[in-house]
Design a protein around this motif. Sequence first.
Motif, PDB file in Angstrom:
ATOM      1  N   ARG A  30     -12.904   2.913   3.653  1.00 29.11           N
ATOM      2  CA  ARG A  30     -13.307   3.394   2.397  1.00 29.11           C
ATOM      3  C   ARG A  30     -12.437   4.596   2.141  1.00 29.11           C
ATOM      4  NH1 ARG A  30     -16.488   7.485   1.713  1.00 29.11           N
ATOM      5  NH2 ARG A  30     -17.312   7.868   3.858  1.00 29.11           N
ATOM      6  N   HIS A  31     -12.019   4.485   0.868  1.00 29.01           N
ATOM      7  CA  HIS A  31     -11.112   5.728   0.444  1.00 29.01           C
ATOM      8  C   HIS A  31     -12.171   6.699   0.046  1.00 29.01           C
ATOM      9  CE1 HIS A  31      -7.380   3.495  -1.017  1.00 29.01           C
ATOM     10  NE2 HIS A  31      -8.129   2.655  -1.244  1.00 29.01           N
ATOM     11  N   ALA A  34     -14.996   7.010  -2.709  1.00 29.56           N
ATOM     12  CA  ALA A  34     -15.535   5.659  -2.933  1.00 29.56           C
ATOM     13  C   ALA A  34     -16.753   5.478  -2.489  1.00 29.56           C
ATOM     14  CB  ALA A  34     -14.609   4.666  -2.462  1.00 29.56           C
ATOM     15  N   THR A  35     -17.595   4.587  -2.843  1.00 22.57           N
ATOM     16  CA  THR A  35     -18.922   4.661  -2.282  1.00 22.57           C
ATOM     17  C   THR A  35     -19.165   3.440  -1.099  1.00 22.57           C
ATOM     18  OG1 THR A  35     -19.359   3.037  -3.955  1.00 22.57           O
ATOM     19  CG2 THR A  35     -20.209   5.100  -4.371  1.00 22.57           C
ATOM     20  N   GLY A  59     -10.579  -5.944  -6.502  1.00 23.15           N
ATOM     21  CA  GLY A  59     -11.394  -4.790  -5.945  1.00 23.15           C
ATOM     22  C   GLY A  59     -11.889  -5.302  -4.559  1.00 23.15           C
ATOM     23  N   THR A  64      -5.363  -1.934  -0.500  1.00 22.33           N
ATOM     24  CA  THR A  64      -5.680  -1.179   0.325  1.00 22.33           C
ATOM     25  C   THR A  64      -5.288  -1.532   1.756  1.00 22.33           C
ATOM     26  OG1 THR A  64      -7.502  -0.395  -0.897  1.00 22.33           O
ATOM     27  CG2 THR A  64      -7.839   0.242   1.240  1.00 22.33           C
TER      28      THR A  64
END
Length: 306
Positions: A30-31, A34-35, A59, A64
Amino acid sequence: MTSAVVKAAAATPPGETPTPLARVRDLGIRHDGATHPAPAAASFDVARGEVVLLLGPSGAGKSTLALALNGLIPHAVPATVEGSVLIDGLDTAVTPVAELSTHVGMVFQDPDAQLVTGTLLDEVAFGPENLRLPVDEVLARTEDALRRVGLWERRTENPDRLSGGGRQRLAIACALAMGSPLLVLDEPTANLDPQGIEEVYAALGELVAAGDRALVLVEHNLDAVVGITDRVVVLDHDGRTVADGTVDEVLRARADDLHAMGVWLPVSTLAALRLRDAGWALEPLPLDPAELRAALETVDAPASVA
Ligand code: ADP
């Protein structure tokens, strides 16, 4: 041997298959800001010399994940990471990026972001020089890498003089010169014209034929990569691994599912899906223009067209 390698080696019970070149397990990233994590629970292996195509809808977390393979995540990009990535037995969570750079090379979408020096020769020599290798070794690696991508004859030129495809081949040479057994390429042809795409895949094809490097490819242009791919790993919209198998097992057999998920397919496969919807009996699905042509020559047109 670093402590991370010792830990990984000790985790392989005697008599079992040795640690693969890359082992990704239940990887969730999780960046910061980010949610939700993307990838969310990705798991796959990459064996030595293998070409793995990583697919998934926009996405899903492919880029990532690519950054996690060389340790930029978590060491340079702030993110919360769950699960593990082992490269050549090294746990990327505790291995410095500089050490990982000799085990995994990266090629990004924009070659210019990676170019820093004056001539092609200097550019490729820059990485091995920073490893403090003897001069002879630096030059030998530089020559080998430039020859492999067809740029040795242009070694005294400035990278600015190269086409987009040439600059991306130069970026590949830079990664090769580091000696890494694994190259990760994140949409290496996204900004290239058709000739550049062809040049890059010709160079990668030769690399694959030489068999001494494994590749992990994130690529939308499936037509360019299907021919060199050994395995296809698919992340779904939530970033979970939902398919892992050969091109036949994944792209051909599950094309409908993948298309519905928003995963890119080869142009011929997409055309075949449309034709099948219109009543053509195209089974198995073709993956390239030659297969599509052959299939259309052998099946009868549906009654509505005939
Ligand atoms: P893909 O490559 O499959 O399109 P990405 O890895 O680019 O997916 O993105 C995965 C998720 O992470 C997306 O929700 C995206 O918005 C988010 N993301 C990517 N980079 C960053 C960043 N630097 N900061 C915050 N969120 C990011």
